[in-house]
Design an enzyme around this catalytic site. Structure first.
Site, mmCIF file in Angstrom:
data_model
loop_
_atom_site.group_PDB
_atom_site.id
_atom_site.type_symbol
_atom_site.label_atom_id
_atom_site.label_comp_id
_atom_site.label_asym_id
_atom_site.label_seq_id
_atom_site.Cartn_x
_atom_site.Cartn_y
_atom_site.Cartn_z
ATOM 1 N N PHE A 13 -0.700 -0.934 -3.534
ATOM 2 C CA PHE A 13 -1.566 -2.116 -3.834
ATOM 3 C C PHE A 13 -2.564 -2.127 -3.060
ATOM 4 O O PHE A 13 -3.082 -1.717 -1.832
ATOM 5 C CB PHE A 13 -0.822 -3.464 -4.040
ATOM 6 C CG PHE A 13 0.131 -4.290 -4.638
ATOM 7 C CD1 PHE A 13 -0.289 -4.563 -5.230
ATOM 8 C CD2 PHE A 13 1.098 -3.443 -4.414
ATOM 9 C CE1 PHE A 13 0.494 -5.003 -6.766
ATOM 10 C CE2 PHE A 13 2.479 -3.940 -5.330
ATOM 11 C CZ PHE A 13 1.657 -4.429 -6.490
ATOM 12 N N PRO A 14 -3.942 -2.335 -3.261
ATOM 13 C CA PRO A 14 -5.380 -2.690 -2.696
ATOM 14 C C PRO A 14 -4.721 -3.874 -1.688
ATOM 15 O O PRO A 14 -6.406 -4.764 -2.356
ATOM 16 C CB PRO A 14 -6.208 -2.367 -4.171
ATOM 17 C CG PRO A 14 -6.056 -2.894 -5.299
ATOM 18 C CD PRO A 14 -3.863 -2.592 -5.060
ATOM 19 N N LYS A 15 -4.563 -3.926 -1.071
ATOM 20 C CA LYS A 15 -4.375 -5.406 -0.244
ATOM 21 C C LYS A 15 -5.558 -5.161 1.341
ATOM 22 O O LYS A 15 -5.151 -3.842 1.577
ATOM 23 C CB LYS A 15 -3.438 -4.769 0.490
ATOM 24 C CG LYS A 15 -1.970 -5.695 -1.568
ATOM 25 C CD LYS A 15 -0.433 -6.018 -0.613
ATOM 26 C CE LYS A 15 -0.239 -6.502 -1.731
ATOM 27 N NZ LYS A 15 1.206 -7.211 -2.192
ATOM 28 N N LYS A 16 -5.439 -5.716 1.199
ATOM 29 C CA LYS A 16 -6.606 -6.197 3.100
ATOM 30 C C LYS A 16 -5.864 -7.429 3.536
ATOM 31 O O LYS A 16 -6.124 -8.038 2.503
ATOM 32 C CB LYS A 16 -8.109 -5.760 2.705
ATOM 33 C CG LYS A 16 -8.581 -4.436 1.897
ATOM 34 C CD LYS A 16 -10.134 -4.491 1.926
ATOM 35 C CE LYS A 16 -10.537 -4.134 3.179
ATOM 36 N NZ LYS A 16 -11.799 -3.623 3.187
ATOM 37 N N ARG A 41 0.649 -1.429 -0.349
ATOM 38 C CA ARG A 41 0.114 -0.139 -0.207
ATOM 39 C C ARG A 41 0.790 1.599 0.108
ATOM 40 O O ARG A 41 0.321 2.244 -0.490
ATOM 41 C CB ARG A 41 -1.548 0.444 1.094
ATOM 42 C CG ARG A 41 -2.230 -1.103 1.247
ATOM 43 C CD ARG A 41 -2.932 -0.937 1.896
ATOM 44 N NE ARG A 41 -3.788 0.389 2.645
ATOM 45 C CZ ARG A 41 -5.025 0.015 2.894
ATOM 46 N NH1 ARG A 41 -5.543 -1.133 2.322
ATOM 47 N NH2 ARG A 41 -5.778 1.430 2.959
#
Length: 263
Positions: free
Chosen positions: A114-117, A109
Site C-alpha cells: 500500500f502506498p501509505k504515508k 507497505r
C-alpha cells in the site's frame, strides 16, 4: 540467535517487536466516504502502471474511518483509487493513501505494498454534513463534503462493488538502493457486511503539495458520492506481475501458487 530461529521467527520488522501482528485483519464499523470525480485522462496515464488499463477518466477519492481494526487500532486514512482493468478483470488501483497510525502504515507497505504515508485525515459529521479532510503537516490538501444520509443505496450492490479486486504496486529496495521487489499485487476484501449505504449532494476540493500530490489528478466534475458503514476482512494478496522478472510466464505461475497459499 541461530539461523533457523531467525528464519522461523521472521514476519515483520523489527524481529523482536513487529509493528503489527499476523492476520487475519478484521475491520468493524469501517466507515467510507467516497467521492467519484472526472479527471484529466492524460494525468491518469502518467500514474497508472502497465499492465493495468484505464477504464474511464475517473478517480475515487476516499476518506475511511476505522475505529476497530485487528492489530492496527483506531485510525483514519484518505487517498485516491483509480478504476482499472487487468486482463479484462475490473478493479481499483490504489494510487496514494495518507493515514495517522504507524502500524497500518508499516503493515500496509510491508505486506501488500500500500502506498501509505503519514498525514492527518479526518472523517466526521458536522450538523447536516459529512465532512472529510486531509492535512499533510499543517497544510490542507483535500476537503470533501456530502449531505448526510440524504438517500439510501442498495447495500447488496455496494457489497458486490467492495468485493472487486484491488491492485497495488509493491516496491521494496535492496540495500544498495536498487529495487529488490517491484510487483503488481492483487488483493480482495472478504466477509463483507454492508450495514448502511447512503448518497447525497457532494463537493471535493484538492490542493497542490509537493509531497502529497493529490491535486495532480484534478477534479473536473464530481460524478457521485456515497457513505458506507461496513464490517469486512482485509485479505492477503498475490503477485500478478513481476516487473523485475525476465520471463513473465514464470510470474503467472507464481501468482497461482501465492493466491492458493493465501487461501
Amino acid at each position: 540467535m541461530k539461523h533457523e530461529t531467525v528464519r522461523a521467527s521472521s514476519f515483520a520488522m523489527p524481529l523482536s517487536s513487529p509493528a503489527f501482528p499476523p492476520g487475519p485483519y478484521r475491520f468493524v464499523d469501517r466507515e467510507y466516504f467516497i467521492i467519484q470525480y472526472r479527471t484529466d485522462p492524460d494525468a491518469l496515464r502518467r500514474v497508472v502502471p502497465e499492465p493495468l488499463e484505464i477504464t474511464e477518466p475517473v478517480v475515487n477519492y476516499e476518506f475511511i474511518r476505522m475505529p476497530d481494526s485487528t492489530g492496527f487500532g483506531d485510525y483514519t486514512e484518505s487517498g485516491q483509487v483509480i478504476p482499472v482493468s487487468y486482463r479484462g478483470q475490473l478493479g481499483g488501483f490504489t494510487h496514494q493513501m495518507f493515514l495517522n497510525d504507524h502500524p497500518p502504515i508499516a503493515g500496509g507497505r510491508e505486506l501488500w505494498g500500500f502506498p501509505k504515508k503519514l498525514a492527518q485525515p479526518k472523517l466526521e459529521v458536522e450538523i447536516d454534513t459529512l465532512v472529510g479532510t486531509l492535512n499533510y503537516g499543517s497544510i490542507r490538501i483535500a476537503t470533501g463534503t456530502m449531505g448526510y444520509k440524504h438517500r439510501s443505496l442498495d447495500t447488496a450492490a455496494e457489497a458486490r462493488k467492495l468485493a472487486a479486486p484491488n491492485f497495488l504496486l509493491k516496491i521494496i529496495p535492496h540495500v544498495d538502493g536498487s529495487p529488490r521487489i517491484c510487483e503488481l499485487v492483487r488483493f480482495h476484501l472478504k466477509d463483507i457486511t454492508v450495514k448502511g449505504a447512503w448518497t447525497g449532494p457532494a463537493a471535493l476540493d484538492l490542493y497542490s503539495h509537493a509531497l502529497a500530490p493529490v491535486a495532480e489528478l484534478p477534479v473536473l466534475q464530481v460524478l457521485s458520492a456515497k457513505h458506507l458503514v461496513v464490517d469486512l476482512t482485509l485479505g492477503l494478496g498475490g503477485v500478478v506481475h513481476d516487473y523485475l522478472a525476465t520471463d513473465q510466464s514464470r510470474g503467472s505461475v507464481s501468482d497461482v501458487l501465492i493466491e492458493a497459499n493465501a487461501g
